[in-house]
Scaffold this active site. Structure first.
Site, short mmCIF file in Angstrom:
data_model
loop_
_atom_site.label_atom_id
_atom_site.label_comp_id
_atom_site.label_asym_id
_atom_site.label_seq_id
_atom_site.Cartn_x
_atom_site.Cartn_y
_atom_site.Cartn_z
N GLY A 1 57.98 50.23 3.63
CA GLY A 1 58.61 50.29 2.33
C GLY A 1 58.48 51.68 1.74
CD GLN B 1 55.95 55.31 -2.08
OE1 GLN B 1 56.73 54.39 -1.85
NE2 GLN B 1 54.89 55.58 -1.34
CB CYS C 1 50.16 53.69 -0.40
SG CYS C 1 51.48 54.32 -1.46
CG LEU C 2 54.69 55.40 3.62
CD1 LEU C 2 56.22 55.42 3.68
CD2 LEU C 2 54.08 55.70 4.96
CG HIS D 1 52.81 48.54 -1.93
ND1 HIS D 1 51.47 48.76 -1.69
CD2 HIS D 1 53.41 49.76 -1.88
CE1 HIS D 1 51.28 50.05 -1.50
NE2 HIS D 1 52.45 50.68 -1.59
CD GLU D 2 57.17 50.22 -1.18
OE1 GLU D 2 57.39 51.23 -1.89
OE2 GLU D 2 56.34 50.22 -0.25
CG HIS E 1 55.09 52.84 -5.36
ND1 HIS E 1 54.14 53.81 -5.59
CD2 HIS E 1 54.85 52.38 -4.11
CE1 HIS E 1 53.36 53.93 -4.54
NE2 HIS E 1 53.76 53.06 -3.62
#
Length: 173
Positions: free
Chosen positions: A49, A54, A106-107, A148-149, A152
């Site tokens: 994701g 991000q 997380c990226l 999660h996304e 953000h």
């Protein structure tokens, strides 16, 4: 299509609430290019994701794709394995009472993992990349990724939900 830079928590944009994608954007070539670039960036980073904040874009836009690289992936995720979801202006309109604990990364925080409680099931609405209304009932891992996304988009990082300390995956090996 370029691979975009994924920002880290020291960038204040990651903690701000993102702006709604206007209806006029869906027919815009720049918006469609952004979607393509986000998909390529997520795939290049081996993520499941990615949210627009991000990559330093304050838009309510996410891309999600469960893995389908192995037979185990295809068995676990079934028809959802490898399926791409592009959702603008996503909202969770319903969730289960049941919460499940799971490990997340997380990226924007590479190499760190933590245990987070999430709803086992969520119903997400929004618009697809062309502005068409979107709705999905997501369970288990897919529900976790959507939560999660969407966090953000509200300036929330998974570390804000941690049940236990963050684990440095690099040191654990």
């Amino acid at each position: 299509m370029p691979i975009l830079e994924i920002i880290q928590p020291d960038n204040p944009l990651l903690r701000k609430k993102a702006f709604r994608v206007p209806d006029s954007s869906f027919n815009d070539a720049k918006f469609q290019q952004l979607v393509d670039d986000m998909i390529e960036t997520m795939d290049s980073a081996n993520g499941v994701g990615l949210a627009a904040p991000q990559i330093a874009q304050s838009l309510r836009l996410i891309v999600v794709r469960l893995p389908d690289t192995s037979e185990e992936d295809r068995e676990e995720y079934g028809e959802l394995a490898g399926q791409l979801f592009v959702v603008a202006n996503p909202k969770i309109i319903k969730q289960s009472r049941e919460m499940v604990e799971g490990v997340e990364g997380c990226l924007s925080m590479p190499g760190l993992l933590g245990e987070v409680d999430r709803y086992e099931m969520v119903v997400v609405t929004g618009q697809d990349r062309h502005g068409k209304d979107f709705r999905i009932k997501a369970k288990d891992w897919l529900a976790r990724v959507f939560q999660h996304e969407i966090d953000h988009l509200n300036g929330i990082l998974y570390i804000d939900h941690l049940q236990k300390e963050v684990i440095d995956a690099k040191k654990k090996k």
